[in-house]
Enzyme design. Structure first.
Site, short mmCIF file in Angstrom:
data_model
loop_
_atom_site.label_atom_id
_atom_site.label_comp_id
_atom_site.label_asym_id
_atom_site.label_seq_id
_atom_site.Cartn_x
_atom_site.Cartn_y
_atom_site.Cartn_z
N LYS A 277 13.00 -73.36 -36.03
CA LYS A 277 14.33 -73.81 -35.59
C LYS A 277 14.16 -75.23 -35.04
O LYS A 277 14.56 -75.53 -33.90
CB LYS A 277 14.85 -72.83 -34.53
N ASP B 154 9.85 -57.80 -40.23
CA ASP B 154 10.56 -56.51 -40.32
C ASP B 154 11.67 -56.56 -41.37
O ASP B 154 11.88 -55.60 -42.11
CB ASP B 154 11.16 -56.11 -38.97
N ASP C 96 8.06 -61.99 -35.95
CA ASP C 96 8.25 -60.59 -35.58
C ASP C 96 9.49 -60.05 -36.30
O ASP C 96 9.46 -58.98 -36.93
CB ASP C 96 8.44 -60.54 -34.06
#
Ligand code: NAD
Length: 499
Positions: free
Chosen positions: A190, A251, A247
């Site tokens: 970001k 997923d 993280d």
């Protein structure tokens, strides 16, 4: 044994691998049953392996180890260099620390490698062609766990990003891509908002990429990158990203590949490595011999490759693919019409053992060459020329909750406080400039960043304690300070938003 299977030829077994011991922790819930199944497969494919069982998880917590493992587990991991770990339950509250986070930090396991692969048509997948590896930085970012409560209303979490940390994870990603014949590495950050922290990650990525001209390198902002991963994962090959984004992204990738229950994960450090399934301890199905051991088995395959034991890794991987293709499935992936035989945890492991030496017929056969880069080069990416560091001011953070939180009142009081070299410049609240100028709509908390600067000149560091004394004497509650430095004339701090 099924009649269609050829018996395992003795020649198929690896012949001359040196003996090797690995640390094994069965963990909690379904951990012991899937671990037993996986060790059975490992013993069949690589008979010179031996296992040292150690305790991690609930039993260790109950015996007083707040990190979920005792010194003997740590000794085993550091002694053998690798641990195969079943899932662990972290009890909530009571100051218990996550086994995973503790191992990662203590052992310097800086790279988390998570392949997300669709096994269509044998396992339902939203994206049948998906084959992506997410490489997540594992130690830095907000996961340093440095948090403070500073005022009645405000808590903070420190996001730490280091150049050496960025260098080794970005280099690891390119080394991994090169070793696995992958063509593209995408960096996701970001950096448009966090210009210093995520900006450093992106900058180092671009520097390292120059050493790998044969691999395409691109950068993408994490929000659109995650959306694309969900919608068009075929756009990606290897992705490298800081800890928190990794993280979440890993997923998302595992979920859309349809195989979160089949995914293995590697945590790689310079001296040690930990291999585990992506899923948790599944207490709802523990002890029933129905859990799918595939996630831990594929983690064990990564472990064998990490140890350079490619023959047994390839044998197991191909046998596992063939087991899927033959429709021998545990309940979680069983589908009428596709699956042919429903098996339990142990039955699945036996089916894989029966197929050691056989090749998949639908999926491409796994080749032996894919190595896990165990020790990527860690040379500095950019010239490590020390830069001219100049103190140019200080941000003083105040807990201030007076006068209807009117920034003009605070600003006028601060304008009266100055030392020989430091004068008041501006106030921000939650990063947004509120004085001078500002917008009445901006929400104001009780936490104020007040910038004092040398007005373009270098500041003598003794001025800062002087200023703090002035603020204390004026009755202000200073909750922290951050020195403002310029490096070779470039500001090493963020500008106020809305200023
Ligand atoms: P989970 O992954 O354990 O279970 C989610 C669902 O998937 C459950 O319905 C479960 O039955 C099913 N499932 C998981 N693994 C399966 C397998 N191998 N075969 C068939 N079905 C499977 O996630 P959760 O319920 O959120 O977490 C349970 C516990 O695991 C929690 O205490 C959590 O903290 C812990 N956990 C540990 C790890 C780890 O040690 N690496 C990772 C995630 C969660």
């Amino acid at each position: 044994m099924s009649a269609v299977l050829a018996p395992l030829s003795h020649a198929a077994l690896p012949q001359a691998l040196p003996a090797r011991t690995i640390a094994v922790a069965a963990g909690d819930g379904i951990g012991p049953e899937i671990t037993a199944a996986v060790l059975g497969v490992l013993a069949a494919a690589d008979p010179t392996l031996s296992f040292q069982q150690v305790t991690v998880g609930l039993k260790a917590y109950q015996s007083g180890a707040s990190s979920g493992f005792g010194p003997e587990a740590l000794d085993a991991v550091t002694g053998h260099g690798v641990i195969l770990k079943g899932p662990v339950m972290t009890p909530s509250g009571g100051g218990y620390k996550s086994v995973n986070v503790s191992f990662r930090k203590l052992l310097g396991l800086y790279a988390n490698v998570r392949p997300s692969i669709a096994y269509h048509p044998f396992v339902t997948a939203m994206h049948p062609e998906m084959d992506v590896v997410v490489i997540r930085e594992n130690e830095e970012d907000t996961y340093a766990g440095i948090e403070h409560r500073q005022t009645d209303e405000v808590v903070q979490c420190l996001k730490l990003v280091t150049r050496p940390g960025c260098e080794r994870i970005c280099r690891y990603a390119f080394e991994y891509a090169r070793a696995h014949g992958r063509r593209k590495v995408t960096c996701m950050t970001k950096s448009n908002i966090m210009k210093l922290t995520d900006g450093l990650f992106q900058q180092v990525f671009e520097e390292i990429a120059r050493d790998y001209p044969e691999i395409k390198a691109e950068h993408m902002i994490i929000d659109i990158g995650t959306a694309r991963m969900a919608a068009r994962p075929g756009d990606f090959d290897v992705v490298v990203t800081p800890n928190l984004y990794g993280d979440i992204l890993s997923d998302v990738a595992a979920e859309v590949s349809g195989s979160i229950g089949l995914a293995g994960s590697a945590n790689i450090g310079r001296d040690c490595a930990m291999f585990e399934a992506v899923h948790g301890s599944a207490p709802d199905i523990a002890g029933k011999n129905i859990a799918n051991p595939s996630g831990l088995l594929l983690a064990a395959v990564m472990m064998l490759r990490h140890l350079g034991r490619h023959e047994p890794a390839t044998l197991i991987h191909n046998a596992w693919l063939r087991t899927l293709e033959d429709g021998v499935h545990t309940g979680d992936i069983f589908r009428a019409g596709i699956s042919k035989r429903r098996v339990g945890t142990q039955g699945f492991a036996e089916a894989v053992i029966e197929r050691l030496g056989l090749r998949p017929r639908h999926f491409p056969e796994v080749a032996e060459g894919n190595t896990m880069p165990a020790l990527p080069a860690t040379g500095a990416a950019a010239p490590s020329r020390p830069q001219r560091k100049e103190l140019v001011g200080v941000d003083v953070f105040l807990h201030w909750d007076e006068q209807a939180r009117d920034p003009a009142v605070l600003g006028r009081r601060l304008e009266t406080l100055r030392t020989a070299g430091l004068g008041f410049e501006l106030i921000t609240n939650r990063g947004v400039k509120v004085y001078p100028g500002g917008c009445p709509q901006t929400l104001r908390s009780d936490h104020w960043r007040c910038r004092f600067s040398g007005d373009g000149s270098t500041v003598d560091r003794r001025e800062i304690p002087e200023l703090l004394v002035l603020l204390a004497e004026a009755g202000f509650d200073v909750v922290k300070t951050e020195n403002l430095y310029a490096f070779d004339g470039e500001p090493g701090y963020s500008r106020a938003q809305g200023g």
